[in-house]
Design an enzyme around this catalytic site. Structure first.
Site, PDB file in Angstrom:
ATOM      1  N   PHE A 128       1.142  -1.156   0.438  1.00 60.48           N
ATOM      2  CA  PHE A 128       0.119   0.184  -0.072  1.00 60.48           C
ATOM      3  C   PHE A 128       1.101   0.889  -0.303  1.00 60.48           C
ATOM      4  CE2 PHE A 128      -2.256   3.472   1.381  1.00 60.48           C
ATOM      5  CZ  PHE A 128      -3.812   3.446   1.206  1.00 60.48           C
ATOM      6  N   ASP A 219       8.635   2.549   1.549  1.00 66.50           N
ATOM      7  CA  ASP A 219       8.115   3.322   2.114  1.00 66.50           C
ATOM      8  C   ASP A 219       7.032   3.206   3.214  1.00 66.50           C
ATOM      9  OD1 ASP A 219       5.340   4.568   3.244  1.00 66.50           O
ATOM     10  OD2 ASP A 219       4.402   3.732   0.756  1.00 66.50           O
ATOM     11  N   LYS A 248       2.549   9.721   8.341  1.00 63.20           N
ATOM     12  CA  LYS A 248       1.310   9.345   9.127  1.00 63.20           C
ATOM     13  C   LYS A 248       1.952  10.195  10.760  1.00 63.20           C
ATOM     14  CE  LYS A 248      -1.318   5.814   7.627  1.00 63.20           C
ATOM     15  NZ  LYS A 248      -0.892   5.437   6.408  1.00 63.20           N
TER      16      LYS A 248
HETATM   17  C1  LIG Z   1      -1.192   5.072   4.845  1.00 61.73           C
HETATM   18  C2  LIG Z   1       0.321   5.110   4.202  1.00 61.73           C
HETATM   19  C3  LIG Z   1       0.209   5.312   2.534  1.00 61.73           C
HETATM   20  C4  LIG Z   1      -0.623   6.789   2.198  1.00 61.73           C
HETATM   21  O1  LIG Z   1      -0.308   7.953   3.183  1.00 61.73           O
HETATM   22  P1  LIG Z   1      -1.818   8.980   3.206  1.00 61.73           P
HETATM   23  O2  LIG Z   1      -0.776  10.442   3.987  1.00 61.73           O
HETATM   24  O3  LIG Z   1      -3.318   8.341   3.002  1.00 61.73           O
HETATM   25  O4  LIG Z   1      -1.618   9.218   1.352  1.00 61.73           O
HETATM   26  C5  LIG Z   1       1.408   5.115   2.375  1.00 61.73           C
HETATM   27  N1  LIG Z   1       1.734   4.200   2.650  1.00 61.73           N
HETATM   28  C6  LIG Z   1       1.633   3.648   3.659  1.00 61.73           C
HETATM   29  C7  LIG Z   1       2.636   2.209   4.213  1.00 61.73           C
HETATM   30  C8  LIG Z   1       0.746   3.940   4.303  1.00 61.73           C
HETATM   31  O5  LIG Z   1       0.903   2.950   5.427  1.00 61.73           O
END
Ligand SMILES: *Cc1c(COP(=O)(O)O)cnc(C)c1O
Length: 403
Positions: A128, A219, A248
């Protein structure tokens, strides 16, 4: 717009690990805004720092030097493998920056021509990376692509933690010369089901990326900033990326994202990437306050200890309810309870937990995810698991008795 399947719950107030709805009902918050509220709700240090910053300066633009931004970048680079930081406002936006960086790396360093299909980025299935067009294309889950085709060009997918699958894809992509600009991976897949990365897999991916001069991007949007028990998720794997993204937990509830890079891949030049809001004084004050409190209160070590307790409690819960749950997994305060395939759906357990005054979030269809504030205490963890047990029992199928 109607983009969310929201729960009929209206939260109006928070304090520490607790939140209250509009009727005054109290909930233990195992979600923390989805791994965002690092210091809990309404943290007094954060309140004072943001109030002071608001009285001083809120926003100016990246036309000018911003001392709060320089300080936050200095903290990140002093405490990670990165040497430079670009600030933005969300995880998806940080990953978009990483994708642009990857393509530039592909052209400039690997000499991949833009004729034909151009540089490729390899990402994992069940990953994700966000919802903007390139980030959602990087996300290896077809359900998020559906209805939004055509997707962005230049992405290929492989099975997470499967070195044979990765090597096969890499070999195929590179058979006629350099094509792969970058590999983008979560150290632990959060949304995709709380799947921790495998050390041997990540170490081999690192070796191959180094050998071919391919950019390795992590990420860290969900795992970064202390959640896993280490400051950065990559420290759990013993592997350094060339670049990583944050969002986050970095602002503790104030929106901020970051793309962090090593000097060798600091390829973006003035004018090539930008953000109006990115790294403004208020957002960076929030990030700096999270950083200072993380260090002062030793929150990564605390997250490790609390994660251990949560893991023990979840294992005991699984042992008591083998017909409903089959295990638990995760790092630090990012833990998942894995429900049995023939057991209740994660969303139903989340709803039942809400009835017990506990907030949790699904990760995929059969994993219930805990991502509480890093300030959570043992008594809260015991209380959360008690409430979760009541929720699980309420989800038990009501089979008529045999006699
Ligand atoms: C939540 C998340 C995203 C996206 O972040 P947003 O601030 O909602 O755009 C990207 N990568 C990972 C691993 C995430 O958990």
């Amino acid at each position: 717009m109607n983009t969310y399947g929201r729960f009929p719950l209206e939260l109006v107030r928070g304090r520490g690990v607790w939140v209250w709805d509009h009727q005054g009902r109290r909930y233990l918050d195992g979600v923390a805004g989805i791994a965002v509220c690092t210091l809990g709700h309404s943290n007094p240090v954060m309140r004072r720092a943001l109030a002071r910053q608001l009285r001083k300066l809120q926003h100016v633009s990246n036309l000018y030097r911003i001392p709060e931004q320089e300080q936050l970048a200095a903290w990140i680079t002093a405490n990670s493998c990165a040497d430079a930081v670009f600030f933005c406002n969300s995880g998806a936006e940080a990953n978009e920056g990483a994708i642009k960086l990857a393509r530039k790396h592909g052209h400039q360093v690997r000499g991949i021509s833009s004729e034909g299909a151009g540089p490729l980025i390899l990402t994992a299935q069940a990953s994700f990376h966000g919802r903007t067009l390139a980030a959602v294309t990087a996300t290896g889950q077809p359900k998020y692509h559906q209805g939004f085709e055509p997707m962005v060009q230049g992405f290929r997918y492989f099975l997470y933690n499967d070195i044979a699958a990765f090597e096969a894809l890499l070999t195929e992509c590179e058979k006629d010369g350099p094509r792969v600009a970058a590999v983008m991976l979560e150290p632990l897949q959060g949304e995709g089901g709380v799947n921790p990365g495998n050390r041997a897999f990540f170490q081999r991916v690192r070796e191959l990326c180094t050998e071919h001069n391919i950019l390795l991007i992590f990420d860290e949007v969900q795992v970064g900033v202390g959640r896993t028990g280490r400051l950065w998720g990559y420290q759990k794997l013993g592997v350094e990326p060339d670049a990583f993204t944050l969002a986050k937990g970095l602002g503790g509830g104030f929106p901020i994202g970051a793309l962090c890079v090593k000097a060798a891949v600091d390829h973006l030049r003035p004018g090539e990437h930008a953000s109006t809001f990115g790294g403004n004084p208020l957002a960076c004050r929030a990030g700096l306050t999270v950083a200072e409190e993380l260090v002062r209160r030793k929150l990564p070590a605390h997250a490790e200890a609390m994660g251990q307790l949560l893991q023990e409690q979840l294992s005991a819960l699984v042992a008591r309810h083998p017909s409903l749950a089959e295990g638990s997994r995760g790092w630090g305060l990012l833990q998942g309870l894995v429900l049995r395939e023939d057991g209740p759906a994660a969303i139903d357990v989340v709803k039942a937990a809400m009835n017990q005054g506990l907030l949790l979030v699904p990760a995929g269809t059969n994993v219930v995810r805990f991502v509480p504030p890093l300030t959570i205490q043992p008594r809260h963890i015991r209380e959360a698991v008690k409430r979760l047990e009541k929720a699980l029992i309420a989800c038990q199928p009501q089979t008529p008795s045999a006699n």
